[in-house]
Motif scaffolding. Sequence first.
Motif: not given
Lengths: 429, 429
Positions: A158, A160, A163-164, A166-168, A170, B166-168, B170-171, B174, B204, B207, B211
Amino acid sequence: MDIATRVYNHKWKIDPIVRSLIDTDFYKLLMCQSVFRNKPDTDVTFSLINRSTHIPLADLIDEGELREQLDHVRSLSLSRGESTWLRGNTFYGKRQMFRPDFMEWFENLRLPPYHLERKGDQYELTFEGKWHEVMLWEIPALAILMELRSRAVLHDMRRFELQVLYAQAMTRVWSKIESLREIEGLGIADFGTRRRHSFMWQDWCVQAMLEGLGPKFTGTSNCLIAMRREVEAIGTNAHELPMVYSALAEGDAALARAPYEVLSDWHDEHEGNLRIILPDTYGTQGFLDSAPDWLAGWTGIRIDSGDPATGAETAIAWWKARGEDPTQKRVIFSDGLDVDKIKELHKQFARQVNVSFGWGTLLTNDFRGLVKDDGLAAFSLVCKAVTANGKPTVKLSDNPEKAMGPQSEIDRYKRVFGVGQQEAIKVVV
Amino acid sequence: MDIATRVYNHKWKIDPIVRSLIDTDFYKLLMCQSVFRNKPDTDVTFSLINRSTHIPLADLIDEGELREQLDHVRSLSLSRGESTWLRGNTFYGKRQMFRPDFMEWFENLRLPPYHLERKGDQYELTFEGKWHEVMLWEIPALAILMELRSRAVLHDMRRFELQVLYAQAMTRVWSKIESLREIEGLGIADFGTRRRHSFMWQDWCVQAMLEGLGPKFTGTSNCLIAMRREVEAIGTNAHELPMVYSALAEGDAALARAPYEVLSDWHDEHEGNLRIILPDTYGTQGFLDSAPDWLAGWTGIRIDSGDPATGAETAIAWWKARGEDPTQKRVIFSDGLDVDKIKELHKQFARQVNVSFGWGTLLTNDFRGLVKDDGLAAFSLVCKAVTANGKPTVKLSDNPEKAMGPQSEIDRYKRVFGVGQQEAIKVVV
């Protein structure tokens, strides 16, 4: 997104993976020009080889989709802008690297047909025709298979989750780059086209290298990305040259000479940083021992199999034995690199030689551990010349795990090139 | 982005941070309704207090931009959809949580004026007026200051740097969520509105919780996000109730009764999971020792200062002493939580009581170490009632670092509530 963009996107029957004939490695074009000049009448067969047999490619990738992608590549021709860039750009400090007769031929090229057949849970994918045409299939074929496999795994995720993911990814690439940034005097290029996660991802990784490493990032092997991002296109030559030259050789004496004849032709065409020896096709030690003296005058060596430190030490000892100064030479490491190995090799050799790195799969496709069942981990897929004018090709390399060709020919090559016991190293990517 | 969207965006004079009167904590609305009914004639002053004096807010944030953002909040009124949601939604299993007279008032509310003045490298930001109006400034004022500070730091970053940042982040979020997912029986809510990095980032994070944690994620304190993401709005009551009731009390005897009168009013209005004691305003131990028996019948307790394990143990011992069964009670931890602390507290108390967590700043604003000079690290900013009908308010809490009010009044409160030696705990966020 606006309606026009959506409608435009819907007009594509497929989402093409390879959208340009220069979405390929720079050395392919250099070698292509060389073959176009020196061996224009050679018929070859290139074949896909999945060394990671536990990855059931034919189960993961729909045959229809694969055909669509391959067909799309056959519809491509060099665009005006691409041609202008190849004709006008400076590569390795040299203008007009590509000769007018080659460019004229390239501008009219369409890639030759492919043969695709499902065999169990794998695909048999082969390309037959003139060497300088068929060879240009290697990189797009690999990139398509790798990306179709990525897409197959990503398909059920999905928005989300993506998104997670690719964030990881990156974050991982960026932390590698931050770690590499600390290495004083580093020189590193992207060599990750063939086994990239996807085109967009490779393009992002190149941006990240550019942003994070500045002048320590020396360029990318990918011509399209080099053109678009205005970075150097990097690369010299590959195993296919000695493999095909050797297959064409009549008798053992000619076979023994073949790997040097390749480099003799290359010597006539190129100078400086393009004079890089790739010594491991039939064993580095034997190749260097029997090499003519003019080869010791070349700029450097690329270490692409076996234990890399041993390879570099072999080269350094050889240069010294031939009266060359290793500190004036370049050693390019390009086999299965990741950050720790890069740091280790740089530390070990930076004072002895000019060191550089061609960083491939673990730059552009390190998604290990990020999805269920490690479904996005890169694997060892190659596309190689397997015959030349009907005769089988052989590769030995410095790692028996990477050897290929019929066993009787492997034995003959080992004898001719004096290859003894080799240390087996697990091939990851 | 299409041209129409770009043009539309350019029409905004500013990019508003708070775009809705319900972009606030749910408990603010519950308390507002209670004050609207019980203390409608109380005049209060709320004031911004930056407990992290090393953050020079007035140097970081432009006064003009701050005024624009605050002015924008004053232009807001409840939208029809927001009103419908508040009137029609079920909160804590109850319909019509908000009474028609309150809703009618709320629908016509505009927030009262603010007073802003630069004092050295800090801002003096105060709000004066009727309690039930002024109190609604707290959350938007804090969120605006936090986000303007984020924007100031982000302003000079390039597109690629922002992408990596933001990738970092988010990682990081998560990986926290993946770690929390392992806790069996976890119940955790987002309490991070006031000190969030930005609205979009909080959204975010919600979310991500939804998730990643599924039913272990019990909801968010933010009404706007709860409405849009269709999750539970979470919250009960806060220190401002006993602080203002206590300030209004005439004489020591009335002061000693005030914290219980607050809860008596609350008892009349709410039941079940909304009957949560916040015992630490003037010291948990003393508050519980002197509490009337009906309070021991309440559903649970929220631990918001001091050592959380000690607070929970104090509550458990108190319930037992009052003949209550702790396993039927709820303990909500909400002070400076992060993953390790959450795991530790859950492990320690999950068998003794019903445990839940209100996770604030380190959910919605953990950018520690991600930019130069740690410029995005969250800090301790509060906006508190400082006077009520002209008399100063006092907060002691279970951590002397969080105490506020004039020293003479602090001393008096300590005497009246029998607060002895307290352990100082560094306030991070």
